[in-house]
Scaffold this motif. Structure first.
Motif, PDB file in Angstrom:
ATOM      1  N   ASP A 318       0.785  -1.020   0.207  1.00 59.06           N
ATOM      2  CA  ASP A 318       0.054   0.033   0.203  1.00 59.06           C
ATOM      3  C   ASP A 318       1.038   1.310  -0.082  1.00 59.06           C
ATOM      4  OD1 ASP A 318      -1.831  -1.489   0.048  1.00 59.06           O
ATOM      5  OD2 ASP A 318      -3.058  -1.149   2.605  1.00 59.06           O
ATOM      6  N   ASP A 531      -9.782  44.202  -5.142  1.00 58.91           N
ATOM      7  CA  ASP A 531     -10.626  44.088  -3.978  1.00 58.91           C
ATOM      8  C   ASP A 531     -11.383  45.644  -3.892  1.00 58.91           C
ATOM      9  OD1 ASP A 531      -9.901  41.545  -3.731  1.00 58.91           O
ATOM     10  OD2 ASP A 531      -8.815  42.438  -2.244  1.00 58.91           O
ATOM     11  N   TRP A 594      -5.265  30.080  -8.068  1.00 57.95           N
ATOM     12  CA  TRP A 594      -4.687  28.837  -8.153  1.00 57.95           C
ATOM     13  C   TRP A 594      -3.521  29.196  -7.065  1.00 57.95           C
ATOM     14  CZ3 TRP A 594      -5.741  24.388 -10.045  1.00 57.95           C
ATOM     15  CH2 TRP A 594      -7.124  24.849 -10.712  1.00 57.95           C
ATOM     16  N   ILE A 597      -5.650  30.563  -3.743  1.00 55.41           N
ATOM     17  CA  ILE A 597      -5.775  29.756  -2.437  1.00 55.41           C
ATOM     18  C   ILE A 597      -5.268  28.157  -2.477  1.00 55.41           C
ATOM     19  CG2 ILE A 597      -8.253  28.416  -2.054  1.00 55.41           C
ATOM     20  CD1 ILE A 597      -9.795  30.700  -3.187  1.00 55.41           C
ATOM     21  N   MET A 598      -5.090  28.029  -3.664  1.00 55.29           N
ATOM     22  CA  MET A 598      -4.754  26.441  -3.827  1.00 55.29           C
ATOM     23  C   MET A 598      -3.161  26.712  -3.456  1.00 55.29           C
ATOM     24  SD  MET A 598      -7.557  25.018  -3.511  1.00 55.29           S
ATOM     25  CE  MET A 598      -6.661  23.298  -4.186  1.00 55.29           C
ATOM     26  N   LYS A 621       0.310  21.320  -9.707  1.00 59.49           N
ATOM     27  CA  LYS A 621      -1.066  20.474  -9.919  1.00 59.49           C
ATOM     28  C   LYS A 621      -1.683  21.041 -10.990  1.00 59.49           C
ATOM     29  CE  LYS A 621      -1.611  19.651  -4.924  1.00 59.49           C
ATOM     30  NZ  LYS A 621      -2.128  20.681  -3.933  1.00 59.49           N
ATOM     31  N   PRO A 624      -2.875  20.271 -16.450  1.00 58.99           N
ATOM     32  CA  PRO A 624      -2.950  19.984 -17.055  1.00 58.99           C
ATOM     33  C   PRO A 624      -3.553  21.364 -18.015  1.00 58.99           C
ATOM     34  CG  PRO A 624      -3.659  18.534 -15.330  1.00 58.99           C
ATOM     35  CD  PRO A 624      -2.414  19.438 -14.924  1.00 58.99           C
ATOM     36  N   TYR A 629      -6.604  22.486 -21.877  1.00 60.28           N
ATOM     37  CA  TYR A 629      -7.454  21.079 -21.042  1.00 60.28           C
ATOM     38  C   TYR A 629      -8.704  21.245 -20.965  1.00 60.28           C
ATOM     39  CZ  TYR A 629      -9.345  19.296 -16.749  1.00 60.28           C
ATOM     40  OH  TYR A 629     -10.241  17.991 -16.216  1.00 60.28           O
TER      41      TYR A 629
ATOM     42  N   THR B 246      -5.188  -0.801   0.878  1.00 61.45           N
ATOM     43  CA  THR B 246      -5.865   0.272  -0.365  1.00 61.45           C
ATOM     44  C   THR B 246      -5.655   0.422  -1.431  1.00 61.45           C
ATOM     45  OG1 THR B 246      -3.574   1.423   0.374  1.00 61.45           O
ATOM     46  CG2 THR B 246      -5.718   1.354   2.235  1.00 61.45           C
ATOM     47  N   HIS B 528     -18.622  13.279 -22.313  1.00 65.71           N
ATOM     48  CA  HIS B 528     -18.221  14.804 -22.606  1.00 65.71           C
ATOM     49  C   HIS B 528     -18.541  16.098 -23.320  1.00 65.71           C
ATOM     50  CE1 HIS B 528     -15.582  12.501 -18.919  1.00 65.71           C
ATOM     51  NE2 HIS B 528     -15.611  11.345 -20.218  1.00 65.71           N
ATOM     52  N   VAL B 593     -12.756  23.043 -13.298  1.00 60.33           N
ATOM     53  CA  VAL B 593     -11.032  22.143 -13.088  1.00 60.33           C
ATOM     54  C   VAL B 593     -11.427  22.167 -11.628  1.00 60.33           C
ATOM     55  CG1 VAL B 593      -9.940  23.290 -14.720  1.00 60.33           C
ATOM     56  CG2 VAL B 593     -11.006  24.402 -12.856  1.00 60.33           C
ATOM     57  N   TRP B 594     -11.767  22.141 -10.524  1.00 57.77           N
ATOM     58  CA  TRP B 594     -11.522  21.916  -8.782  1.00 57.77           C
ATOM     59  C   TRP B 594     -11.486  20.901  -8.642  1.00 57.77           C
ATOM     60  CZ3 TRP B 594      -9.832  25.753  -5.929  1.00 57.77           C
ATOM     61  CH2 TRP B 594      -9.655  26.957  -6.533  1.00 57.77           C
ATOM     62  N   GLU B 596     -11.781  18.101 -10.997  1.00 56.50           N
ATOM     63  CA  GLU B 596     -11.053  17.749 -12.155  1.00 56.50           C
ATOM     64  C   GLU B 596      -9.198  17.568 -12.112  1.00 56.50           C
ATOM     65  OE1 GLU B 596     -12.769  17.718 -15.897  1.00 56.50           O
ATOM     66  OE2 GLU B 596     -14.733  17.741 -15.496  1.00 56.50           O
ATOM     67  N   ILE B 597      -8.880  18.518 -12.003  1.00 48.54           N
ATOM     68  CA  ILE B 597      -8.053  18.670 -12.012  1.00 48.54           C
ATOM     69  C   ILE B 597      -6.819  18.967 -10.368  1.00 48.54           C
ATOM     70  CG2 ILE B 597      -5.655  19.757 -11.997  1.00 48.54           C
ATOM     71  CD1 ILE B 597      -6.791  20.870 -14.600  1.00 48.54           C
ATOM     72  N   MET B 598      -7.702  19.700  -9.432  1.00 49.33           N
ATOM     73  CA  MET B 598      -7.596  19.750  -7.882  1.00 49.33           C
ATOM     74  C   MET B 598      -7.918  18.598  -6.873  1.00 49.33           C
ATOM     75  SD  MET B 598      -5.216  22.526  -8.428  1.00 49.33           S
ATOM     76  CE  MET B 598      -4.370  22.327  -6.568  1.00 49.33           C
ATOM     77  N   ASP B 600     -10.295  18.344  -5.346  1.00 46.26           N
ATOM     78  CA  ASP B 600     -10.872  19.532  -4.570  1.00 46.26           C
ATOM     79  C   ASP B 600     -12.609  18.757  -3.981  1.00 46.26           C
ATOM     80  OD1 ASP B 600     -10.719  20.357  -2.047  1.00 46.26           O
ATOM     81  OD2 ASP B 600     -11.476  22.376  -3.114  1.00 46.26           O
ATOM     82  N   LYS B 621     -10.677  23.288   0.007  1.00 50.71           N
ATOM     83  CA  LYS B 621      -9.774  23.646   0.004  1.00 50.71           C
ATOM     84  C   LYS B 621     -10.456  25.098  -0.313  1.00 50.71           C
ATOM     85  CE  LYS B 621      -5.649  20.616  -0.572  1.00 50.71           C
ATOM     86  NZ  LYS B 621      -5.668  19.756  -1.971  1.00 50.71           N
ATOM     87  N   PRO B 624     -12.696  29.401   0.477  1.00 54.58           N
ATOM     88  CA  PRO B 624     -13.061  30.791   0.363  1.00 54.58           C
ATOM     89  C   PRO B 624     -14.018  31.117  -0.755  1.00 54.58           C
ATOM     90  CG  PRO B 624     -10.598  29.471   1.055  1.00 54.58           C
ATOM     91  CD  PRO B 624     -11.668  28.913   0.582  1.00 54.58           C
ATOM     92  N   LEU B 625     -13.404  30.796  -2.002  1.00 52.31           N
ATOM     93  CA  LEU B 625     -14.753  30.757  -3.014  1.00 52.31           C
ATOM     94  C   LEU B 625     -15.877  30.795  -2.782  1.00 52.31           C
ATOM     95  CD1 LEU B 625     -12.542  29.010  -5.716  1.00 52.31           C
ATOM     96  CD2 LEU B 625     -12.557  31.400  -5.757  1.00 52.31           C
ATOM     97  N   TYR B 629     -14.707  36.010  -2.575  1.00 53.79           N
ATOM     98  CA  TYR B 629     -13.298  35.980  -2.474  1.00 53.79           C
ATOM     99  C   TYR B 629     -12.900  36.637  -3.195  1.00 53.79           C
ATOM    100  CZ  TYR B 629      -8.680  34.828  -3.132  1.00 53.79           C
ATOM    101  OH  TYR B 629      -7.004  35.245  -2.943  1.00 53.79           O
ATOM    102  N   ARG B 630     -12.324  38.179  -3.197  1.00 53.83           N
ATOM    103  CA  ARG B 630     -11.674  39.165  -3.743  1.00 53.83           C
ATOM    104  C   ARG B 630     -13.057  39.650  -4.414  1.00 53.83           C
ATOM    105  NH1 ARG B 630      -5.612  39.865  -5.246  1.00 53.83           N
ATOM    106  NH2 ARG B 630      -5.173  39.324  -2.574  1.00 53.83           N
TER     107      ARG B 630
END
Lengths: 684, 684
Positions: A318, A531, A594, A597-598, A621, A624, A629, B246, B528, B593-594, B596-598, B600, B621, B624-625, B629-630
């Motif tokens: 694992d 802001d 990105w 926040i990330m 990260k 892609p 993408y 796992t 898709h 993307v949040w 599929e990529i992150m 999250d 993660k 905040p969005l 945010y901002r």
């Protein structure tokens, strides 16, 4: 600085030697006597005629000439002793284990300064003060236990903390680690961890130990550490290190007890990656990694896990697979069938190979031979073999010991039965072997070792950009106005958007006419432009520009507006920040959320080569998105890397740049346009 | 099932007892004799008159009545022995350590079935086969070593693997862990890990052990595990578990050696979180966590780190603070000055507290008392104390032992000198104490324990949505057409966008007129949609709709188009997936993307309560969005949680839903509109 008197002294004096082994001067002498120092040994004790059987001098003045002095006397007495030794006795190396120097306050700092000055005046070498000493192949000059058995193919270890060195030795000896040398540097008055590395580097030969371990609390000279660690790595060494004191409180603790300087952790990470140092965070981890570094490395990334007990093999598998190593299923073959026929019924010759609780040493030998010769899928083997307490396992461990020496493919031993097989494990270690007892701790260490960073060659390009230097020289310190920042980038060969600035409405309309529609407008002055509503996008007419100008100028703190062509594309980020001692850190990632926040950002120490730039980008990260993408077009990653290298060169040529942020850079295909440019100078 | 004959037998027979302690039947009898079983002990051996001093019967037929039988004879002989015992000797509990059953193939499976049938027929209890046995307060019924000293306040441990149980016991005993009971379940023919948990739950009293450890390779009945683990947690127990296997290869290994069923790891994670189980991944980690669970818990999150050697304190502080615990600096106070005055000069009474290498037991006592009474910033203390090998440390450890018992605030001992202080550590453990030897391994375990998931009460709401049931009943299995999926959501009370479908141009124009402009159009058919250019946004006129319709219908696989109002907002994601045995997993995150990529995304087992939904969202993660945010407006998080609960209720009421994806849900403020709805039914 390092000299032969420290490394291979013909004579040693222990100043402050004692008959009481519970005192540093007593234990130290005991160690020197016990671990066969071959030269002439003297002791100084003001009250005794003989200490532990060695005839004593009452004072250093009574000594003949002596090469190395180890001082275990009160701090206040050290300076005078060193003076006599250096001036009258020709002593060239000093190990001062006494505390009460810089770590204890101003008085101590003054004593330490005097000590250092004296030693330097006589071109001597000084280890400490406030350390536990040195263990070298020539002598065991420490006042602590344990003194590990020395092995020239063992580990070179340097520690900024004496007690931590002791605890690391203990953890390492429990795993069978062998050491070639141990240096503790204490307050590092003259010789610090960096200088020990330098010595290892400059004295390196084909016979030198190949595994180096470091325990650091501060990094006094990051560039020196980088230089010699990288050089050692490029000469074939492997290095693992703990740099403790990563957070605020940890740093406070480090400061309080060694006077070390706190270094920003992200810079330490970047330095270690560039130097090719494996970063560890605990003693058990460090010594497990060290064990693996002493063993042969895997040629590939595929392991056979061999066991007589399923569970640990499952947990290890694992762990390894989660970390990117493979425990591949063996394809059906005559060899596999042949192997199965030699094991007890119920054994599994898939991978992990499970030859059951009743499996024998002979069967283990057959399995290992099969993995060595018949299974091309195997780059290395892990053998997990414990004991449920019924029959002795010594025979299995003896076979393992033999196979580890004879096989071309590395074999890693995990022996979990720390109670049942305690004696057999000890025998296995006595035969010169290392032992791992927890398969998952082993697995994590193996992942660390196989994912060790490669040292980045120093391909710094000395070049002088005269125009750049002139611009920098003409600017005051502090944050640059937007158009100056833009000018600096252009001088560094970085194409910008050609933004125009306006502080009057007509000027804004003129600028708009030059740029063309659609365009973007933003405030000059406020820091977080979005802001405060300070960014207007997609303005399509003179009327919109005029109205927009009035709106933006009404925002508090706004002195002008910037106009730029409206661009679409990915928002990227490149930044740079100067860290004292380390030089510039270079940051790269995507912009906006990105980044913010990330926190998807990669960091390297400048100078960043193109290879390194590509590596950094490939570790994002969000990669892609850069590659394109879901129908969205990507960016030219090679060109993005080039831009990163350009920024790295810029800060290299202009070290006065304390901060630089291109955020965002709007990118589409081959075009990269820094839209917001922030540069600060600080040349003090 | 569990009965008194297993738990507290008055009589035990070892069938297959041997004089040879290297054989299971020999070692087993040895253990029973050595660890004071108080009842009547019989042995069966076909060739001996007496085995290890116990008069032997030649066959089970010769036995008097006996409550518990432990079988260590070949698999083929077990069925007949059990038959005689169950039918003629009134035996109600059987522990079968013999291998050769289900794990070895079809023949063995058949034997196991017969065994189980026999035991079930007589309302008996069956542990195993293919296990190492059971250790309970009443008897040591295992054929392996070591048998830990039993302590009713120790750990209840159940393992799906015998050898792993042994290795866990060994790792635990090295730390001073005490055990209350050990169950190994082997093939779990009747009693598996779930049933042992059920027994602990149903027999729970105020005197029951509070710490439970599990080693699992498969989960046969996830809902049973959840029910009883959660119940035990709510009764005040603390549970840590390894679920090995796992990954793909790990699962293969688990399958190969226990016949366990592989469970998707994300479902296991979700189950553990819901039940309040601390998930561990290795034996050393599990036993370190167990040690902490045996010690008192911290009331807050602030620690004093007390040491005589800086390095380990720094590394521990780094680890704790990175994980969210605090090692706060002590504000200046008279108490702090008072403490400093009682320590040697150079000691630090910041936090970490460093009382130097020469620090004494008395000073440690003063420091501990100060942390106990005078420093309100301290919720718990860690004492790191080793030895450089000069003076004995027993006195310090004795003081530590006393303070650990007398102080209100927990004190955690880290004793790193595994070589120098080996004897003193052993004495410390002999006094009933636990020991941690690596400060960072300890730190990670402490973080695991303080961040342990809280069990989620089962607040399932039994309700029947008749309309929903009728719609489901009317639909075939497979992916639902978009409008049917929309109807299903509406029936569950989830507002949708009111999408309209068109397969002709005029129908599309009519739909557009009803929806109004701007609108979005997308293909029905292709999976898709974005990838094939199947999504058109911001259509603003009938002409655009007509042209768009023709373009979309030309895409391969397209059977119709969906029209929906054009919305702006954050793209969110909610999904559900049925996992056999576990029920539905519910997923939540941001879309695109949040997701599929992150990756999250947060996951929980249904049913998800509102509290749990809010917890899941708060762990994203991208939170905040959601909060805004901002300058971008956020969404109503309470309402998002409500939507998650609605989806959870939907799949709870319609378990035939095998997959559900709302991706994206366009959200702005209080409005959440699922734009793309995919639902699959599978009721087979």
């Amino acid at each position: 600085m390092f000299n032969q008197a420290l490394i291979r002294p013909q004579s040693i004096v222990v100043v402050g030697a004692s008959n009481n082994p519970a005192k540093p001067g007593g234990h130290l002498l005991q160690n020197l006597l016990q671990y066969s120092f071959g030269g002439k040994l003297y002791v100084v004790n003001p009250k005794e005629d003989s200490v532990q059987g060695v005839a004593a001098c009452r004072s250093v003045a009574d000594l003949p000439s002596v090469e190395l002095a180890i001082l275990a006397i009160p701090a206040a007495a050290c300076v005078q002793a060193v003076r006599v030794l250096a001036e009258e006795k020709g002593t060239k190396a000093f190990i001062v284990v006494s505390a009460g120097f810089a770590e204890s306050g101003d008085m101590g700092q003054q004593l330490e300064n005097e000590l250092l000055k004296l030693v330097d005046q006589h071109q001597g070498c000084l280890i400490g003060p406030n350390c536990i000493g040195v263990i070298s192949p020539a002598y065991a000059g420490v006042f602590t236990s344990p003194v590990p058995a020395l092995d020239p193919r063992g580990i070179d270890f340097v520690s900024g903390s004496g007690a931590t060195a002791v605890f690391c030795l203990e953890a390492g000896m429990k795993k069978g680690l062998r050491f070639a040398s141990v240096f503790t540097v204490g307050n590092s008055a003259q010789i610090g961890v960096e200088e020990v590395l330098q010595h290892w580097d400059e004295s390196f030969t084909a016979e030198s130990p190949k595994v180096k371990l470091l325990y650091l609390e501060g990094i006094r000279d990051p560039q020196k550490l980088l230089k010699h660690a990288r050089s050692l790595r490029l000469k074939g060494c492997r290095i693992a290190a703990i740099k403790a004191g990563t957070g605020e409180s940890g740093s406070r603790a480090a400061l309080s007890h060694t006077g070390a300087m706190a270094s920003p952790d992200v810079a330490v990470d970047a330095l270690f990656r560039k130097a090719g140092i494996i970063r560890c965070y605990g003693r058990d981890e460090l010594t497990t990694v060290a064990g693996l570094l002493l063993l042969p490395a895997m040629a590939g990334n595929k392991l056979a896990v061999i066991t007589h007990a399923g569970g640990p093999a499952v947990m290890l598998t694992d762990c390894l697979e989660k970390g990117g190593l493979q425990v591949p299923r063996f394809p059906d073959s005559a060899q596999k069938e042949g192997l199965k026929s030699q094991l007890y019924p119920g054994s599994s010759v898939e991978n992990p190979i499970d030859f059951l609780a009743t499996g024998t040493a002979q069967q283990l030998g057959t399995i290992i031979d099969c993995c060595e010769h018949d299974f091309p899928e195997v780059d290395a083997m892990v053998v997990i073999f414990g004991s449920p307490g019924l029959v002795p396992v010594s025979e299995v461990y003896q076979l393992l010991s033999v196979k580890m020496k004879s096989c071309r493919k590395p074999i890693y031993p995990v022996l979990p039965s720390v109670v049942n097989a305690n004696e057999a494990i000890r025998e296995f270690m006595d035969a010169g072997n290392l032992v791992f007892t927890d398969e998952v701790a082993f697995g994590h260490a193996l992942l660390k070792v196989t994912n060790a960073p490669q040292p980045m060659p120093d391909d710094r390009q000395p070049s002088k950009n005269v125009q750049l230097q002139q611009i920098i020289a003409s600017l005051p310190d502090g944050f640059l106005p937007p158009l100056e920042a833009q000018r600096l980038l252009e001088a560094a060969g970085i194409a910008t958007l050609g933004q125009l600035q306006a502080d009057g409405e007509q000027q804004a309309l003129d600028a708009a006419a030059r740029i063309g529609f659609p365009l973007a407008m933003k405030v000059v002055g406020p820091l977080h432009k979005s802001d405060v509503g300070g960014v207007l996008l997609n303005l399509r007419s003179a009327e919109q520009v005029a109205a927009g100008f009035r709106r933006l100028m009404a925002i508090a703190g706004t002195s002008a507006v910037l106009l730029s062509p409206m661009l679409n594309g990915l928002e990227l980020y490149i930044g740079a920040k100067y860290e004292k001692g380390f030089g510039h850190l270079i940051f790269v990632g995507l912009g906006g959320v990105w980044l913010e926040i990330m926190k998807d950002v990669q960091v390297a120490l400048a100078p960043v080569s193109r290879t390194e730039a590509l590596q950094l980008i490939s570790k994002l990260k969000a990669l892609p998105l850069l590659e394109g993408y879901r129908g969205q077009s990507g960016v030219d990653i090679g060109q993005f890397a080039d831009l990163l290298v350009q920024v790295s060169r810029l800060v290299e040529e202009a070290p006065g740049i304390s901060e630089l942020d291109l955020n965002p850079i709007i990118a589409e295909g081959k075009r990269f346009s820094p839209v917001d440019i922030r540069i600060a100078l600080n040349r003090k």
